[in-house]
Design a protein around this motif. Sequence first.
Motif, PDB file in Angstrom:
ATOM      1  N   HIS A 133       0.820  -1.204   0.000  1.00  0.00           N
ATOM      2  CA  HIS A 133       0.000   0.000   0.000  1.00  0.00           C
ATOM      3  C   HIS A 133       0.858   1.260   0.000  1.00  0.00           C
ATOM      4  N   ASP A 152      -9.263   9.768 -11.620  1.00  0.00           N
ATOM      5  CA  ASP A 152     -10.500   9.425 -10.909  1.00  0.00           C
ATOM      6  C   ASP A 152     -11.612   9.024 -11.878  1.00  0.00           C
ATOM      7  N   VAL A 197      -6.619   0.974  -7.063  1.00  0.00           N
ATOM      8  CA  VAL A 197      -7.629   1.621  -6.223  1.00  0.00           C
ATOM      9  C   VAL A 197      -8.263   0.612  -5.278  1.00  0.00           C
ATOM     10  N   VAL A 198      -8.569  -0.573  -5.794  1.00  0.00           N
ATOM     11  CA  VAL A 198      -9.180  -1.620  -4.969  1.00  0.00           C
ATOM     12  C   VAL A 198      -8.245  -2.014  -3.833  1.00  0.00           C
ATOM     13  N   GLU A 199      -6.958  -2.176  -4.143  1.00  0.00           N
ATOM     14  CA  GLU A 199      -5.980  -2.540  -3.114  1.00  0.00           C
ATOM     15  C   GLU A 199      -5.910  -1.473  -2.031  1.00  0.00           C
ATOM     16  N   THR A 200      -5.970  -0.205  -2.441  1.00  0.00           N
ATOM     17  CA  THR A 200      -5.917   0.891  -1.478  1.00  0.00           C
ATOM     18  C   THR A 200      -7.148   0.893  -0.583  1.00  0.00           C
ATOM     19  N   GLU A 201      -8.326   0.664  -1.177  1.00  0.00           N
ATOM     20  CA  GLU A 201      -9.573   0.683  -0.413  1.00  0.00           C
ATOM     21  C   GLU A 201      -9.689  -0.507   0.525  1.00  0.00           C
ATOM     22  N   ARG A 202      -8.996  -1.595   0.190  1.00  0.00           N
ATOM     23  CA  ARG A 202      -9.039  -2.788   1.036  1.00  0.00           C
ATOM     24  C   ARG A 202      -8.117  -2.680   2.232  1.00  0.00           C
ATOM     25  N   ARG A 203      -7.322  -1.639   2.312  1.00  0.00           N
ATOM     26  CA  ARG A 203      -6.335  -1.527   3.386  1.00  0.00           C
ATOM     27  C   ARG A 203      -7.019  -1.617   4.741  1.00  0.00           C
TER      28      ARG A 203
END
Length: 207
Positions: A133, A152, A197-203
């Motif tokens: 991340h 975005d 983006v998905v990886e960041t939101e899953r943090r």
Amino acid sequence: MPETTTLFLIDPDPLARRIVGRIADQMNLDFRNYTSAEDFVEAYTRRTPGCIIAEFRLLGISGIELQNRLVDEGISLPIIFVSAHAEIAFAVRAMKQGAITVLEKPVSEQALWDSIQHALAHAKRVRRMDAKHAAIGMRLAKLTSKERDVFDLLVQGHPNKAIANRLDLSIRTVEARRHHIFRKTGTKSIAQLVRMVVETERRGGDR
């Protein structure tokens, strides 16, 4: 040189000290014992890898209060609770807040060994995820505000023409910024951008 993984025991019980110390020696881990949560907080060096084994009922800051403090400060050390008087409500609360497990004293050495192995594996996954991340964050930070506007909309699935209309830009400008976005983020497709983006939101979701 990699840092030594450490077992942090927070418990004044001499029997617990002997058992955990023996396990640390068998696992080739560093071992540090504190009789209070305050002593641990004062001595702990942030980002030292390892796991905490803590008594629920401590004088001063309790085990559950220490867990809350670690969460608030973003310290992701896994924690194993041990106690001869662990009430079910406290055990449930600790587990909901991310404790690896709650073991009742007298603790089985095998159960503690297995719990420590699980905790260290969990900690390794968390460190790997944090590093990933951080790398994503560094790449996204390279984008200018105008590139971020295009980024975005790209990850929302808008085509170049729609982005141009939305931002009052020419298609050529959108294409140029899109090229810069791919270069700065080290990606080659919209799918890879979306994955970032998905990886960041899953943090934090898998902790």
